[in-house]
Every structure is written in structure tokens, then in C-alpha cells.
Design a protein around this motif. Structure first.
Motif, PDB file in Angstrom:
ATOM      1  N   SER A   1       0.932  -1.171   0.089  1.00  0.00           N
ATOM      2  CA  SER A   1      -0.052   0.176  -0.289  1.00  0.00           C
ATOM      3  C   SER A   1       0.921   1.191  -0.055  1.00  0.00           C
ATOM      4  CB  SER A   1      -0.765   0.126   1.445  1.00  0.00           C
ATOM      5  OG  SER A   1      -1.627   1.351   1.393  1.00  0.00           O
ATOM      6  N   SER A   2       0.125   2.324  -0.661  1.00  0.00           N
ATOM      7  CA  SER A   2       1.272   3.628  -0.581  1.00  0.00           C
ATOM      8  C   SER A   2       1.188   4.061   0.829  1.00  0.00           C
ATOM      9  CB  SER A   2       0.439   4.552  -1.584  1.00  0.00           C
ATOM     10  OG  SER A   2      -0.918   4.837  -0.950  1.00  0.00           O
ATOM     11  N   ARG A   3       0.364   3.632   1.929  1.00  0.00           N
ATOM     12  CA  ARG A   3       0.406   4.313   3.121  1.00  0.00           C
ATOM     13  C   ARG A   3       1.419   3.403   4.015  1.00  0.00           C
ATOM     14  NH1 ARG A   3      -3.661   8.085   3.598  1.00  0.00           N
ATOM     15  NH2 ARG A   3      -3.131   7.917   5.875  1.00  0.00           N
ATOM     16  N   ASP A   4       1.845   2.233   3.600  1.00  0.00           N
ATOM     17  CA  ASP A   4       2.721   1.563   4.221  1.00  0.00           C
ATOM     18  C   ASP A   4       4.113   2.116   4.303  1.00  0.00           C
ATOM     19  OD1 ASP A   4       4.076  -0.500   5.800  1.00  0.00           O
ATOM     20  OD2 ASP A   4       3.898  -2.090   4.080  1.00  0.00           O
ATOM     21  N   ASN A   5       4.610   2.369   5.487  1.00  0.00           N
ATOM     22  CA  ASN A   5       5.809   3.127   5.920  1.00  0.00           C
ATOM     23  C   ASN A   5       6.772   2.329   6.450  1.00  0.00           C
ATOM     24  OD1 ASN A   5       7.142   5.501   5.276  1.00  0.00           O
ATOM     25  ND2 ASN A   5       6.853   6.190   7.482  1.00  0.00           N
ATOM     26  N   THR A   6       6.819   0.846   6.578  1.00  0.00           N
ATOM     27  CA  THR A   6       7.530   0.085   7.329  1.00  0.00           C
ATOM     28  C   THR A   6       9.057  -0.302   6.584  1.00  0.00           C
ATOM     29  OG1 THR A   6       5.648  -0.928   8.559  1.00  0.00           O
ATOM     30  CG2 THR A   6       7.694  -2.049   8.871  1.00  0.00           C
ATOM     31  N   VAL A   7      10.148  -0.023   7.327  1.00  0.00           N
ATOM     32  CA  VAL A   7      11.379  -0.051   6.565  1.00  0.00           C
ATOM     33  C   VAL A   7      12.187  -1.081   7.330  1.00  0.00           C
ATOM     34  CG1 VAL A   7      11.587   2.166   5.391  1.00  0.00           C
ATOM     35  CG2 VAL A   7      12.573   1.828   7.858  1.00  0.00           C
ATOM     36  N   TYR A   8      11.861  -1.550   8.535  1.00  0.00           N
ATOM     37  CA  TYR A   8      12.569  -2.449   9.520  1.00  0.00           C
ATOM     38  C   TYR A   8      11.527  -3.614   9.860  1.00  0.00           C
ATOM     39  CZ  TYR A   8      17.098   0.109   9.537  1.00  0.00           C
ATOM     40  OH  TYR A   8      17.853   0.843   8.811  1.00  0.00           O
ATOM     41  N   VAL A   9      12.040  -4.786  10.371  1.00  0.00           N
ATOM     42  CA  VAL A   9      11.150  -5.794  10.943  1.00  0.00           C
ATOM     43  C   VAL A   9      12.062  -6.470  12.000  1.00  0.00           C
ATOM     44  CG1 VAL A   9       9.676  -6.089   8.869  1.00  0.00           C
ATOM     45  CG2 VAL A   9      11.649  -7.317   9.095  1.00  0.00           C
ATOM     46  N   GLN A  10      11.135  -7.236  12.708  1.00  0.00           N
ATOM     47  CA  GLN A  10      11.780  -7.769  13.914  1.00  0.00           C
ATOM     48  C   GLN A  10      12.637  -9.152  13.217  1.00  0.00           C
ATOM     49  OE1 GLN A  10       8.923  -8.783  17.020  1.00  0.00           O
ATOM     50  NE2 GLN A  10      10.436 -10.514  17.527  1.00  0.00           N
ATOM     51  N   LYS A  11      13.791  -9.367  13.919  1.00  0.00           N
ATOM     52  CA  LYS A  11      14.662 -10.497  13.702  1.00  0.00           C
ATOM     53  C   LYS A  11      14.046 -11.831  14.400  1.00  0.00           C
ATOM     54  CE  LYS A  11      19.226  -8.293  13.105  1.00  0.00           C
ATOM     55  NZ  LYS A  11      20.581  -8.092  13.587  1.00  0.00           N
ATOM     56  N   MET A  12      14.219 -12.937  13.780  1.00  0.00           N
ATOM     57  CA  MET A  12      14.027 -14.121  14.341  1.00  0.00           C
ATOM     58  C   MET A  12      15.078 -14.421  15.617  1.00  0.00           C
ATOM     59  SD  MET A  12      11.468 -15.024  12.462  1.00  0.00           S
ATOM     60  CE  MET A  12      11.436 -16.616  12.900  1.00  0.00           C
ATOM     61  N   LEU A  13      14.682 -15.171  16.287  1.00  0.00           N
ATOM     62  CA  LEU A  13      15.383 -15.580  17.659  1.00  0.00           C
ATOM     63  C   LEU A  13      16.847 -16.105  17.236  1.00  0.00           C
ATOM     64  CD1 LEU A  13      15.410 -16.201  20.861  1.00  0.00           C
ATOM     65  CD2 LEU A  13      14.761 -18.407  20.364  1.00  0.00           C
ATOM     66  N   GLN A  14      16.889 -16.773  16.203  1.00  0.00           N
ATOM     67  CA  GLN A  14      18.437 -17.508  15.623  1.00  0.00           C
ATOM     68  C   GLN A  14      19.138 -16.309  15.290  1.00  0.00           C
ATOM     69  OE1 GLN A  14      15.382 -18.333  14.658  1.00  0.00           O
ATOM     70  NE2 GLN A  14      15.365 -20.516  15.450  1.00  0.00           N
ATOM     71  N   GLU A  15      18.627 -15.209  14.765  1.00  0.00           N
ATOM     72  CA  GLU A  15      19.472 -14.106  14.325  1.00  0.00           C
ATOM     73  C   GLU A  15      19.554 -13.205  15.340  1.00  0.00           C
ATOM     74  OE1 GLU A  15      17.571 -14.362   9.754  1.00  0.00           O
ATOM     75  OE2 GLU A  15      16.727 -12.764  11.236  1.00  0.00           O
ATOM     76  N   SER A  16      18.926 -12.967  16.576  1.00  0.00           N
ATOM     77  CA  SER A  16      19.191 -11.950  17.419  1.00  0.00           C
ATOM     78  C   SER A  16      20.304 -11.802  18.296  1.00  0.00           C
ATOM     79  CB  SER A  16      17.687 -11.925  18.191  1.00  0.00           C
ATOM     80  OG  SER A  16      16.507 -12.060  17.490  1.00  0.00           O
ATOM     81  N   TYR A  17      20.884 -12.967  18.503  1.00  0.00           N
ATOM     82  CA  TYR A  17      22.051 -13.203  19.380  1.00  0.00           C
ATOM     83  C   TYR A  17      23.462 -13.633  18.688  1.00  0.00           C
ATOM     84  CZ  TYR A  17      18.358 -12.308  22.822  1.00  0.00           C
ATOM     85  OH  TYR A  17      17.059 -11.731  23.165  1.00  0.00           O
ATOM     86  N   VAL A  18      23.875 -13.001  17.732  1.00  0.00           N
ATOM     87  CA  VAL A  18      25.114 -12.976  17.172  1.00  0.00           C
ATOM     88  C   VAL A  18      26.150 -12.496  17.416  1.00  0.00           C
ATOM     89  CG1 VAL A  18      26.085 -13.831  14.491  1.00  0.00           C
ATOM     90  CG2 VAL A  18      23.709 -14.351  15.293  1.00  0.00           C
ATOM     91  N   ALA A  19      26.307 -11.221  17.127  1.00  0.00           N
ATOM     92  CA  ALA A  19      27.521 -10.414  17.262  1.00  0.00           C
ATOM     93  C   ALA A  19      27.667 -10.229  18.758  1.00  0.00           C
ATOM     94  CB  ALA A  19      27.343  -9.007  16.600  1.00  0.00           C
ATOM     95  N   TYR A  20      28.938  -9.567  19.288  1.00  0.00           N
ATOM     96  CA  TYR A  20      29.052  -9.020  20.479  1.00  0.00           C
ATOM     97  C   TYR A  20      28.276  -8.236  21.209  1.00  0.00           C
ATOM     98  CZ  TYR A  20      31.688  -6.939  24.447  1.00  0.00           C
ATOM     99  OH  TYR A  20      32.068  -6.511  25.610  1.00  0.00           O
ATOM    100  N   GLU A  21      27.604  -7.001  20.455  1.00  0.00           N
ATOM    101  CA  GLU A  21      26.994  -6.320  20.893  1.00  0.00           C
ATOM    102  C   GLU A  21      25.317  -6.934  21.575  1.00  0.00           C
ATOM    103  OE1 GLU A  21      28.154  -6.059  18.167  1.00  0.00           O
ATOM    104  OE2 GLU A  21      29.354  -4.280  18.061  1.00  0.00           O
ATOM    105  N   ASP A  22      24.948  -8.014  20.612  1.00  0.00           N
ATOM    106  CA  ASP A  22      23.935  -8.903  20.941  1.00  0.00           C
ATOM    107  C   ASP A  22      23.981  -9.644  22.262  1.00  0.00           C
ATOM    108  OD1 ASP A  22      22.786  -8.043  18.565  1.00  0.00           O
ATOM    109  OD2 ASP A  22      23.568  -9.659  17.562  1.00  0.00           O
TER     110      ASP A  22
END
Length: 507
Positions: free
Chosen positions: A167-188
Motif C-alpha cells: 500500500s502507498s500508506r505502508d511506511n515500514t522499513v525495518y522488521v523484527q529479527k528471528m530468535l536465531q538471528e538476534s544473538y550473534v554479534a558481541y553487541e547482541d
């Protein structure tokens, strides 16, 4: 029967008669000091006559009972030391403490007992020695905990959106990561530590709050503003939102932003609870609670009716119009939200003067501005002003009650090793196992002198009034003058003699 009569006497309006009859009944008590004493037998609500006097706000009976229980240690001139029995007053070893009963009762007269000896001294001792330092540390610890939770929310795991917009009114550019992708880097991993601290804190909050709800009862625990009832609701809801967010993260369920945003708002609003530790800010928390759960709740019903009516009218008016030219009323939920913003004067009236607006829009908006802005908002301001005036006249009394409630709460939750019992054990003075509070009192001798002078002036005023009556009963002006002259001389002589007598006695 004797114990029942004692409880009835505490409730009597004639307090002097009740005190005399109380002493008369206790004079026939065979177990005056033992566990079977009439004064120690509770009623069906678990209240002894002493606690019942505090709950009912009977200050005369409370002072009478305290005078019976005090022990004069020594006196020297104007100085004296008194031991007050605080066995039932102190909340250290009482399941249903006297202090907690006073702050939880709905009668305002009961809070006046907090300003009487020895309750005032006991509360001041507990608060200054242990209550205030522990409460300030708890406030600082909670703020740091909320900062940790906020940083975990700010840096929550997100990834760029890959799907196409539908839709032209859809303004979402980021979505939530899955659990397997959420804790990979040191910052995570660093964020994981903060999330574990947040979850552990939520569990601790529930573990500390639930036993008090079961002990006191949900109605009294959440309904008493002095006990912090609304803040208990806030902090329990906050902990539940944290646990819901954790479950959604573990199951990779989208939409964790809903409980997370609720938790952020509730958690930071709960910081206002710690304002009760300061005399300048404490009464304002009660003022806010009374305005929200009193004035604002009643006002919201009226506001909801007005918003529903006018939002429906606006939606019907623009239902046939092109939503691209005036998008504030393109569907019914958006019409409700826009009308709410108009009600609070957050935005101006939406209008696009490049196109022709319906005539009924101007009529309906005119009526809405008169009813909402001019009438109802000023009504809300008047209601809140009245609440502010009422609370301002009781702010010192309310703050003392807040201090007592906070002290009792900390004393129950902290380990005994961190909060030793206040007072002196009676065994040190041969008074048994009861606990006493030592209070030094100074009797000002000038106070008694002032009372003598006051009585002397009262007698002189009565003599002057008597002379005026004699003057009005005279027959001739000469008799009036002679009687006034003789009375003034006699009055001056008696006043002089009385003054010299007072000076002689004082010397």
C-alpha cells in the motif's frame, strides 16, 4: 463480656465517660499483666481496644491508654525521661501493626494520631535511621534498572525489510529479527545481559508484590492511595508486560513492540512512586492519583460520549469525499483519533481550502468547538482545581501517612539483619519483655506562669463586665459616676494586690 464492653467504650462519642468506665472495668480484671488481660484480647477483626482506638481515630482514648502504659524513668526540674510502651505500635513483630492500620483506614481522624507522642517520635526514628537511606537507595537502583531496560529496547534486534510494500500508506522499513538471528554479534550478547537483568527484575517484582496482595487483600492493597495502590497496579502490569515480551521473543512472534511500549511507559511512570520520600514532592503524587482516578475517570465518560458522537458525524460527512484531499477522516478509526486530537486542541480543525468542503462540516465543527473546548475542558480544569485545593490543605498530614506506609513496607520486605528493632527492651529496667521508646521531655516553667497571668486577666474581665452591669442599673447620672469611680478604685487595688501576689509566688 468485659472485653466486649472495652471495645464498645472505645467507640463511644462521650470520650471522658468512656475513659472513666474503661478504668473501672480494668480495675476488676484479674489478669492485668498476663496474656489473658482484657486489653490484649482481640475482637473478630483481630483488633485489640488499643488498635481499635487508632483505627477509629479516637485521639482522646489513644492518649489515655498511652498515659496508662508509660513509665516515668526520672525527672530533674523541667527535664523528665519517659518510657512509652510500643509493643502494639511498632510494626517490627506485628502481623497487623498499629501503624499499618492507621494509614490504611479511610477515616481522616486516624491520621491525626501520627502527630501524637510516641507515634511521631517512633516514625521519625525509623524513617531517619533506616527508612530514608534504604528508600533513596531503592529509588536509585530502580532508575538504573529502567535505564538498562530502555537501552535494551532502543537497541532491540531489527533487520531491513525485504518484502515489497502492498500500500502507498505502508511506511515500514525495518522488521523484527528471528530468535536465531538476534544473538550473534558481541553487541547482541551485551544486550542479552541487560535483557536477563530486566526479566529477573520483573520476576522479583512479582515475587515481592503477590504475598502482600494475599495478606492485605486486593481491594485494600490497590484501592488505598496512601499505600500506593495505583503504583502497585502499574508495577505489576509492567512486570507482566516484560514476561509477555520475553515469551514473544523466544517464540519469534512478531508484534513485541506492543507489550514493550506499554512496559516502557508504565516503568517510567512508576518512578513517581519514589517522590513520596521527599516532603516537597510526596503530596503531589497523591494529588495526581486523586485527579486521575477521581476527576479524570468521571470526565472520560463524558468525553467518550462527545467524541463518539462527533467522530461519527465527521466520518459520515466525508464518507463521499476523496480521502486524498482531506485524509484525517478517511476511515472510522482515524476519525475517532482525529476527533480526540481536536477535543484536546492538539491540532487545529483540518481543512483543505483548495477544494470545496461540505457545508455541514462547518456547522458540526462549530458545535464541537463550543461543547468540547469552551465547556468541557474548562469543567475539567475546575474539577482539578478543587481537588488541588482539598489536597493542599492536607499535604503535611498526607506526607506523614506516606512516610509511615513506606517505612512499614520497607520493614516488612528487608531482612531483619538490615533493620534492627527500634526501642529499648523492658528487661533492662525490670519491666518484662515489652519494648519501650525512651523520650526526653522538657517542661517550660514559663508556660505555667503565663497560665496564671491568663487566669488573672480572665477574673479582671469578669469584674469589668460586672461593673458595667451595675452602671446600667443606676437611676441617676451622679450615682453612675460615683459607682464607676469607686469600682475603678477597688478594681485597681485588687488588680495590684493580685499582681503582687503572683510575683511573690513566682519568686
Amino acid at each position: 463480656i468485659g472485653n466486649t464492653v472495652l471495645h464498645i467504650l472505645v467507640l463511644q462519642p462521650n470520650k471522658t465517660f468512656a475513659c472513666h468506665m474503661y478504668s473501672l472495668i480494668l480495675s476488676y480484671d484479674r489478669n492485668k499483666e498476663g496474656p489473658g488481660s482484657l486489653e490484649l484480647i482481640p475482637n473478630n477483626e483481630g483488633l485489640s481496644p488499643f488498635k481499635l482506638a487508632g483505627v477509629e481515630g479516637n485521639t482522646v482514648m489513644f492518649q489515655y491508654l498511652m498515659q496508662k502504659r508509660k513509665q516515668n524513668l526520672w525527672s530533674f526540674g523541667p527535664l523528665s525521661t519517659v518510657l512509652y510502651d510500643i509493643t502494639e505500635i511498632d510494626s517490627w513483630a506485628e502481623d497487623q501493626s498499629f501503624l499499618e492500620l492507621i494509614v490504611s483506614t479511610k477515616k481522616r481522624e486516624a491520621r491525626q494520631i501520627l502527630d501524637l507522642t510516641p507515634v511521631k517520635e517512633l516514625v521519625s526514628l525509623k524513617w531517619n535511621m533506616y527508612g530514608r537511606p534504604y528508600f533513596c537507595f531503592l529509588a536509585l537502583f530502580y532508575i538504573l534498572y529502567m535505564v538498562c531496560f530502555t537501552m535494551c529496547c532502543v537497541y532491540r534486534p531489527l533487520k531491513p525489510r525485504t518484502g515489497n510494500r502492498t500500500s502507498s500508506r505502508d511506511n515500514t522499513v525495518y522488521v523484527q529479527k528471528m530468535l536465531q538471528e538476534s544473538y550473534v554479534a558481541y553487541e547482541d550478547e551485551l544486550r542479552l545481559v541487560g535483557e536477563l537483568i530486566t526479566v529477573i527484575g520483573a520476576v522479583v517484582i512479582l515475587v515481592l508484590e503477590i504475598p502482600d496482595i494475599l495478606r492485605v487483600g486486593a481491594a485494600k492493597y490497590f484501592g488505598q492511595t496512601i499505600l500506593g495502590g495505583p503504583f502497585h497496579i502499574i508495577v505489576i502490569t509492567y512486570a507482566c508486560m516484560i514476561l509477555v515480551t520475553m515469551v514473544m521473543r523466544l517464540t519469534s512472534t512478531t508484534g513485541e513492540v506492543v507489550p514493550m511500549s506499554f512496559a516502557l511507559v508504565l516503568g517510567w511512570c512508576n518512578v513517581m512512586y519514589f517522590a513520596r520520600g521527599f516532603q516537597m514532592l510526596g503530596p503531589f503524587t497523591i494529588m495526581i492519583q486523586k485527579m486521575i482516578f477521581g476527576d479524570l475517570m468521571r470526565f472520560c465518560w463524558l468525553m467518550a460520549v462527545v467524541i463518539l458522537g462527533f467522530a461519527s458525524a465527521f466520518y459520515i460527512i466525508f464518507q463521499t469525499e476523496n480521502p486524498e484531499n482531506l485524509g484525517q477522516f478517511y476511515n472510522y478509526p482515524m476519525s475517532l483519533f482525529t476527533t480526540f486530537e481536536l477535543f484536546l486542541t492538539i491540532i487545529d480543525g483540518p481543512a483543505n481550502y483548495d477544494v470545496d468542503l461540505p457545508f455541514m462540516y462547518s456547522v458540526v465543527y462549530f458545535a464541537f468547538a463550543i461543547i468540547a473546548t469552551l465547556l468541557m475542558l474548562n469543567l475539567l480544569i475546575a474539577m482539578m482545581g478543587d481537588t488541588h485545593w482539598r489536597v493542599a490543605h492536607e499535604q503535611d498530614e498526607l506526607w506523614r501517612a506516606q512516610v509511615v506506609a513506606t517505612t512499614v513496607m520497607l520493614e516488612r520486605k528487608l531482612p531483619r539483619c538490615l533493620w534492627p528493632r527500634s526501642g529499648i527492651c523492658g528487661r533492662e529496667f525490670g519491666l518484662g519483655d515489652r519494648w519501650y521508646l525512651r523520650i526526653e521531655d522538657r517542661v517550660d516553667p514559663n508556660k505555667h506562669k503565663m497560665m496564671r497571668y491568663t487566669e488573672a486577666f480572665k477574673v479582671q474581665d469578669r469584674d469589668d463586665k460586672g461593673s458595667e452591669k451595675l452602671e446600667t442599673n443606676g437611676d441617676t447620672l451622679c450615682k453612675k459616676e460615683m459607682s464607676a469611680l469607686s469600682l475603678s478604685r477597688s478594681t485597681s487595688r485588687t488588680s495590684s494586690h493580685r499582681g503582687w501576689e503572683i510575683l511573690r509566688r513566682n519568686t
